[in-house]
Design a protein around this motif. Structure first.
Motif, PDB file in Angstrom:
ATOM      1  N   LEU A 375     101.234 106.304 -52.904  1.00 21.52           N
ATOM      2  CA  LEU A 375     100.864 106.660 -53.774  1.00 21.52           C
ATOM      3  C   LEU A 375     100.322 108.474 -54.160  1.00 21.52           C
ATOM      4  CD1 LEU A 375      97.585 106.367 -53.927  1.00 21.52           C
ATOM      5  CD2 LEU A 375      96.639 107.517 -52.136  1.00 21.52           C
ATOM      6  N   ILE A 376     100.829 108.712 -53.595  1.00 26.10           N
ATOM      7  CA  ILE A 376     100.880 110.427 -53.925  1.00 26.10           C
ATOM      8  C   ILE A 376     102.167 110.536 -55.074  1.00 26.10           C
ATOM      9  CG2 ILE A 376     101.556 113.225 -53.636  1.00 26.10           C
ATOM     10  CD1 ILE A 376      98.488 112.073 -53.072  1.00 26.10           C
ATOM     11  N   LEU A 377     103.241 109.686 -55.248  1.00 22.61           N
ATOM     12  CA  LEU A 377     104.336 109.802 -55.901  1.00 22.61           C
ATOM     13  C   LEU A 377     103.372 109.521 -57.787  1.00 22.61           C
ATOM     14  CD1 LEU A 377     107.022 110.828 -56.571  1.00 22.61           C
ATOM     15  CD2 LEU A 377     108.147 108.207 -55.293  1.00 22.61           C
ATOM     16  N   ASP A 378     102.614 108.030 -57.260  1.00 21.89           N
ATOM     17  CA  ASP A 378     102.372 107.492 -58.665  1.00 21.89           C
ATOM     18  C   ASP A 378     101.009 108.261 -59.449  1.00 21.89           C
ATOM     19  OD1 ASP A 378     103.618 105.357 -57.597  1.00 21.89           O
ATOM     20  OD2 ASP A 378     102.192 103.527 -57.451  1.00 21.89           O
ATOM     21  N   LEU A 379     100.515 108.855 -58.489  1.00 20.05           N
ATOM     22  CA  LEU A 379      99.079 109.525 -59.196  1.00 20.05           C
ATOM     23  C   LEU A 379      99.641 111.009 -59.588  1.00 20.05           C
ATOM     24  CD1 LEU A 379      96.353 109.611 -55.968  1.00 20.05           C
ATOM     25  CD2 LEU A 379      96.442 108.683 -58.216  1.00 20.05           C
ATOM     26  N   VAL A 380     101.101 111.493 -59.219  1.00 18.14           N
ATOM     27  CA  VAL A 380     101.838 112.684 -59.807  1.00 18.14           C
ATOM     28  C   VAL A 380     102.212 112.597 -60.543  1.00 18.14           C
ATOM     29  CG1 VAL A 380     103.454 114.504 -59.990  1.00 18.14           C
ATOM     30  CG2 VAL A 380     101.841 114.447 -57.715  1.00 18.14           C
ATOM     31  N   ASN A 381     103.147 111.170 -60.892  1.00 16.06           N
ATOM     32  CA  ASN A 381     103.817 110.570 -62.264  1.00 16.06           C
ATOM     33  C   ASN A 381     102.407 110.794 -63.329  1.00 16.06           C
ATOM     34  OD1 ASN A 381     106.239 110.815 -61.670  1.00 16.06           O
ATOM     35  ND2 ASN A 381     105.670 108.257 -60.718  1.00 16.06           N
ATOM     36  N   GLN A 382     101.057 110.232 -63.128  1.00 19.40           N
ATOM     37  CA  GLN A 382      99.895 109.891 -63.837  1.00 19.40           C
ATOM     38  C   GLN A 382      99.679 111.201 -64.126  1.00 19.40           C
ATOM     39  OE1 GLN A 382      97.226 106.996 -61.516  1.00 19.40           O
ATOM     40  NE2 GLN A 382      97.462 106.705 -63.715  1.00 19.40           N
ATOM     41  N   GLN A 383      99.686 112.257 -63.778  1.00 20.55           N
ATOM     42  CA  GLN A 383      98.959 113.660 -63.802  1.00 20.55           C
ATOM     43  C   GLN A 383     100.029 114.006 -64.191  1.00 20.55           C
ATOM     44  OE1 GLN A 383      96.274 114.898 -62.037  1.00 20.55           O
ATOM     45  NE2 GLN A 383      96.541 116.558 -64.068  1.00 20.55           N
ATOM     46  N   TYR A 384     100.802 113.859 -64.284  1.00 20.16           N
ATOM     47  CA  TYR A 384     102.336 114.889 -65.358  1.00 20.16           C
ATOM     48  C   TYR A 384     101.516 114.204 -66.676  1.00 20.16           C
ATOM     49  CZ  TYR A 384     106.471 115.008 -67.586  1.00 20.16           C
ATOM     50  OH  TYR A 384     107.477 115.740 -68.544  1.00 20.16           O
ATOM     51  N   ILE A 385     101.311 112.919 -66.631  1.00 19.00           N
ATOM     52  CA  ILE A 385     101.356 112.192 -68.469  1.00 19.00           C
ATOM     53  C   ILE A 385      99.797 113.149 -68.891  1.00 19.00           C
ATOM     54  CG2 ILE A 385     100.351 110.614 -69.523  1.00 19.00           C
ATOM     55  CD1 ILE A 385     102.173 108.989 -67.868  1.00 19.00           C
ATOM     56  N   SER A 386      99.064 112.670 -67.545  1.00 20.48           N
ATOM     57  CA  SER A 386      97.411 113.892 -68.151  1.00 20.48           C
ATOM     58  C   SER A 386      97.837 115.320 -68.856  1.00 20.48           C
ATOM     59  CB  SER A 386      96.384 113.841 -66.843  1.00 20.48           C
ATOM     60  OG  SER A 386      95.149 113.853 -67.333  1.00 20.48           O
ATOM     61  N   THR A 387      98.223 115.992 -67.987  1.00 23.68           N
ATOM     62  CA  THR A 387      98.712 117.636 -68.175  1.00 23.68           C
ATOM     63  C   THR A 387      99.676 117.764 -68.686  1.00 23.68           C
ATOM     64  OG1 THR A 387      98.351 117.909 -65.831  1.00 23.68           O
ATOM     65  CG2 THR A 387      99.227 119.285 -67.002  1.00 23.68           C
ATOM     66  N   ARG A 388     100.570 116.862 -69.346  1.00 26.09           N
ATOM     67  CA  ARG A 388     101.081 116.655 -70.131  1.00 26.09           C
ATOM     68  C   ARG A 388     100.778 117.353 -71.462  1.00 26.09           C
ATOM     69  NH1 ARG A 388     106.605 118.488 -70.409  1.00 26.09           N
ATOM     70  NH2 ARG A 388     106.341 118.906 -72.342  1.00 26.09           N
ATOM     71  N   ARG A 389      99.441 115.993 -72.254  1.00 26.44           N
ATOM     72  CA  ARG A 389      98.443 116.473 -73.288  1.00 26.44           C
ATOM     73  C   ARG A 389      98.066 117.286 -73.340  1.00 26.44           C
ATOM     74  NH1 ARG A 389      98.045 111.026 -74.043  1.00 26.44           N
ATOM     75  NH2 ARG A 389      97.952 109.398 -72.193  1.00 26.44           N
ATOM     76  N   VAL A 390      97.830 118.434 -72.360  1.00 29.66           N
ATOM     77  CA  VAL A 390      97.078 119.916 -72.871  1.00 29.66           C
ATOM     78  C   VAL A 390      98.031 120.948 -72.727  1.00 29.66           C
ATOM     79  CG1 VAL A 390      94.638 119.277 -72.132  1.00 29.66           C
ATOM     80  CG2 VAL A 390      96.020 120.718 -70.415  1.00 29.66           C
ATOM     81  N   LEU A 391      98.822 120.524 -72.152  1.00 29.01           N
ATOM     82  CA  LEU A 391     100.361 121.422 -72.438  1.00 29.01           C
ATOM     83  C   LEU A 391     100.982 121.436 -73.769  1.00 29.01           C
ATOM     84  CD1 LEU A 391     102.432 120.855 -68.772  1.00 29.01           C
ATOM     85  CD2 LEU A 391     101.202 122.713 -69.555  1.00 29.01           C
TER      86      LEU A 391
END
Length: 467
Positions: A375-391
């Motif tokens: 579950l956390i691995l899946d969430l972090v993969n999504q978080q990666y995409i989300s945070t990249r958008r502002v990075l």
């Protein structure tokens, strides 16, 4: 005669969330020396939709201030407010509220929405200029537009529409102001390309209902004679939470503020939003110095809560157990090996709207701990995409994570692993929103230097787990 104890100089900060309303007193070192919390029962507006009980809130502000003023241990030097955004209080000439505090989740009439966007250049172009995804009542400017067309009599009576933080400030100072952190949060009011109100605000006569704008760090003398405390103009809570970080760290960073929503805030990114970013839950806030902050949102805290219930039900365990699962790199490695065998791309699950985990079969996992790592691995993969958008395209070298996930060691280790080139820190800070509202008006009440030790950091080294 006994020696009279010297009163501690303090700032009072009201931190008003949807559920909890809190009052904090901070001493000059930003330590909490008094705290009071309240919850009110919601009431309903004229359509029967739930809304904030404005009268309870108003009385509670006065009651708790009275209690504090009567307490000889404290000398209140300043007062400030931080509250949730996207909510207007409509006041008449005498400062009395004319209407309920409508809930920002209230359904928005489709015909008015169409009329608005057709008149002002279409959804895509309009959203771009105002950095406001199309969110109905959550775009607070749309609430005023609605009153104008649905309740013209009420519209005529409105002297000012004040965002909630500014209304609370008005109660104490007697002065009506607007503040950029409230105007700049997906309100449809602000044109980020001109750094001024959007043309529609003038064309529709909305401008006459908006109080003059003041800088977020300004203070107003109190209305009560004989009192020499200052009153801040109030803050939008997401922007207030960023202030302690801006005060403490000068190298470019991203703040990942985690709760029900995980919001990645990049105060060092002024690149205008693209249409694609707006469609993917990106927005801009204005921070207290008036500069834009690019932000992206992910519903990860909510998703985590739902999926943990599913895991607990399937394995017959207690939800509480998942507050402190230790990080096991071997489990992660095994899960990633199986990913290579059967690739499961996050992009396939409708972008970022729901997590891949919701589609997974829990019978595939030998234990609840393995399922939880998944579950956390899946969430972090999504978080990666989300945070990249502002990075992307910025010089950021650090990510600070605060809120719920900062205490989750699996989340933190995996996040450090997906961002190997950045320094990833868990940041611990009690009441960031309230402290931010206090720090912003530091000059008005505190002769001491700005504190540089109020945020405690824990470094997570980027593991070599991810290939």
């Amino acid at each position: 005669m006994g020696l009279k104890m010297k009163a501690t100089p303090v700032i009072a900060v009201f931190d008003v969330g949807k559920t909890n309303k809190k009052l904090f007193l901070f001493d000059e070192h930003y330590k909490i020396v008094f705290e009071r919390s309240a919850r009110f029962t919601e009431t309903v507006d004229e359509d029967g939709d739930p809304c904030e009980n404005l009268e309870s809130l108003r009385l509670s502000v006065f009651d708790s201030l009275r209690e504090v003023f009567r307490n000889p241990a404290f000398e209140v030097k300043s007062i400030n407010f931080a509250t949730y955004g996207a909510s207007f209080v409509y006041i008449d000439e005498n400062g009395n509220p004319l209407a309920p505090l409508y809930n920002y989740l209230k359904e928005y009439p489709e015909n008015l929405k169409e009329q608005f966007y057709n008149t002002y250049g279409g959804m895509a172009a309009f959203s771009n200029r105002t950095a406001s995804p199309v969110l109905g009542s959550l775009n607070s400017g749309m609430q005023l537009y609605r009153i104008k067309y649905e309740k013209p009599e009420l519209f005529k009576q409105i002297r000012y529409a004040l965002h909630l933080p500014q209304y609370l400030s008005y109660l104490i100072s007697g002065e009506a102001y607007s503040d950029l952190t409230s105007i700049g949060c997906h309100t449809n009011l602000w044109d980020f390309t001109k750094n001024d109100y959007h043309d529609w605000v003038r064309k529709e006569g909305i401008i006459d209902k908006l109080a003059p704008i003041v800088p977020s760090d300004s203070v107003i003398p109190a209305a009560f004679p004989g009192n020499n405390y200052a009153v801040g103009a109030g803050f939008h809570d997401s922007s207030a939470a960023l202030v302690p970080y801006l005060v403490n760290f000068h190298e470019p960073f991203v703040l990942l503020s985690t709760g029900t929503w995980c919001i990645s805030l990049n105060p060092f990114n002024a690149i205008p939003l693209s249409t694609e970013e707006l469609e993917n839950d990106c927005l801009c806030y204005l921070q207290y110095e008036g500069k834009p902050v690019k932000a992206s949102r992910l519903f990860a805290g909510y998703e985590h809560e739902q999926q943990v219930k599913r895991i607990a039900a399937h394995f017959g365990t207690d939800i509480i157990a998942y507050r402190s699962v230790t990080y096991d790199p071997k489990i992660v490695e095994a899960l990633q090996q199986s990913d290579k065998a059967t690739p499961f791309r996050a992009e396939e699950t409708k972008g970022l709207k729901e997590s891949p985990f919701a589609q997974r079969d829990l019978n595939d996992y030998p234990s609840d701990v393995v399922a939880y790592h998944r579950l956390i691995l899946d969430l972090v993969n999504q978080q990666y995409i989300s945070t990249r958008r502002v990075l992307d395209g910025t010089a950021v070298k650090r990510i600070f994570v605060d809120g719920g996930f900062s205490k989750n060691v699996i989340f933190m280790n995996l996040l450090a692993a997906v961002f190997p080139d950045l320094e990833v820190f868990a940041a611990y800070m009690a009441q960031a929103t309230a402290v931010g509202a206090a720090l912003a008006i530091h000059h008005s009440w505190n002769a001491k230097a700005l504190p540089n030790d109020i945020i405690e950091l824990k470094y997570y080294a980027g593991g070599k787990v991810l290939s």
